[in-house]
Scaffold this active site. Structure first.
Site, PDB file in Angstrom:
ATOM      1  N   ASP A 151      -3.344   2.173  39.464  1.00  0.00           N
ATOM      2  CA  ASP A 151      -2.837   2.815  40.691  1.00  0.00           C
ATOM      3  C   ASP A 151      -2.496   4.277  40.401  1.00  0.00           C
ATOM      4  O   ASP A 151      -2.829   5.174  41.173  1.00  0.00           O
ATOM      5  CB  ASP A 151      -1.553   2.125  41.179  1.00  0.00           C
ATOM      6  CG  ASP A 151      -1.735   0.665  41.554  1.00  0.00           C
ATOM      7  OD1 ASP A 151      -1.669   0.353  42.743  1.00  0.00           O
ATOM      8  OD2 ASP A 151      -1.951  -0.171  40.645  1.00  0.00           O
ATOM      9  N   THR A 190      -3.074  -4.437  44.921  1.00  0.00           N
ATOM     10  CA  THR A 190      -2.620  -4.398  43.517  1.00  0.00           C
ATOM     11  C   THR A 190      -2.247  -5.785  43.005  1.00  0.00           C
ATOM     12  O   THR A 190      -2.577  -6.144  41.868  1.00  0.00           O
ATOM     13  CB  THR A 190      -1.418  -3.438  43.369  1.00  0.00           C
ATOM     14  OG1 THR A 190      -1.823  -2.149  43.800  1.00  0.00           O
ATOM     15  CG2 THR A 190      -0.950  -3.362  41.927  1.00  0.00           C
TER      16      THR A 190
HETATM   17 MG    MG Z   1      -1.980   0.645  46.691  1.00  0.00          MG
END
Ligand code: MG
Ligand code: AMP
Ligand code: MG
Length: 297
Positions: free
Chosen positions: A47, A120
């Protein structure tokens, strides 16, 4: 060339490069998972790296635009960050003509919403098909351009979908959907009572639970699902801007669960507090089925 088309060319090239970063981190096996607090609200090295690549590259290529990314505490000035910046553009995108209504837009009119890694939670579980890179372009508070990159589309690698309202959407096949079919796609890891009740009220033929907002927008745009329904707070503007632009570019409708449009202005609050309802057709049908007080229960 128009600012919007130049921006879309940059966004496509940047999203594809960020997708490569996600593949590299996954292949390394070291995800560096951090809990951001709340339910299934995680962050990984992927990320952060993808955010640095995307936001750093957008600041370089479209310097006057406002860029809002999910992972806001990144350092863009390190040597590593500078090395990740790309000045690439997608030359095929640049062949398209900007719709009349967006031709006068300037860089400073654009607000670019970035989710460097959507899904995620699923990424940390190895559910690679759920993961997308999302770059949404807004002007006058409206989602007008979107890029969704799927880094693990198939064995050949990734797939890029992009679209502009008034121009159309590219990079994928649309399936004919049977009239009257109601397949709903919704959350996998943030299920709760209001979401379930709204879905049950629509009496769907089938429910597809998949991680990420981008992946659900893909299913709706392709015609695999008929609606994306999430009657709960939880998604943010960076989750929905790109998908909304693509669905609107195809003639669909993307709103909150009460039929209200979503504001993507620079000053708008990040959360989509009143949920998400998107459909290529039959948006009115779903709207009429969702209980009016669903979010208060
Ligand atoms: Mg994200
Ligand atoms: P989902 O449909 O649950 O995969 O969520 C779509 C996007 O919204 C993902 O980026 C999630 O992280 C985010 N999201 C949904 N619900 C929540 C929540 N309760 N807390 C934090 N993020 C959420
Ligand atoms: Mg997300």
């Amino acid at each position: 060339m128009s600012v919007l088309i130049r921006t879309m060319g940059a966004c496509v090239a940047i999203a594809e490069k960020a997708g490569g970063v996600l593949r590299d981190v996954m292949a390394s096996g070291d995800l560096g998972i951090v809990d951001k607090g709340g339910k299934n609200n995680l962050q990984t090295i992927a990320d952060r790296k993808a955010q640095i690549l995307i936001v750093g590259s957008l600041m370089k290529q479209i310097p006057q635009a406002t860029v809002i990314g999910e992972e806001d505490d990144c350092d863009y000035s390190s040597d590593e960050a500078r090395l990740m910046v790309t000045t690439d553009t997608d030359t095929e995108v640049l062949q398209h003509k900007c719709p009349e209504q967006w031709q006068a837009l300037k860089e400073e009119d654009l607000v670019i919403w970035v989710d460097p890694l959507d899904g995620t939670k699923e990424f940390t579980e190895g559910r690679k098909q759920d993961v997308t890179v999302l770059i949404g372009v807004a002007a006058h508070g409206q989602a007008i351009g979107g890029v969704i990159y799927q880094p693990w589309f198939n064995d050949q690698g990734g797939r890029t979908m992009w679209g502009v309202v008034g121009l159309g959407a590219y990079g994928f096949q649309i399936q004919e959907t049977p009239v009257g079919r109601h397949i709903i796609t919704t959350t996998r890891s943030h299920m709760q009572q209001s979401v379930q009740e709204a879905i049950d009220s629509c009496k769907p033929d089938k429910v597809i639970q998949i991680g990420g907002s981008g992946s659900k927008c893909v299913l709706v745009a392709e015609g695999i699902a008929d609606a994306y329904l999430f009657a709960s707070p939880g998604t943010k503007k960076w989750d929905t801007c790109a998908g909304e632009a693509i669905i609107h570019a195809l003639g669909g409708k993307f709103t909150d669960v009460f039929g209200k449009s979503i504001d993507y202005s620079a000053g708008a609050s990040f959360p989509n507090k009143t949920g998400v309802l998107a459909a290529m057709r039959d948006h009115e049908f779903y709207l009429s089925k969702i209980p009016a007080n669903i979010m208060e229960r």
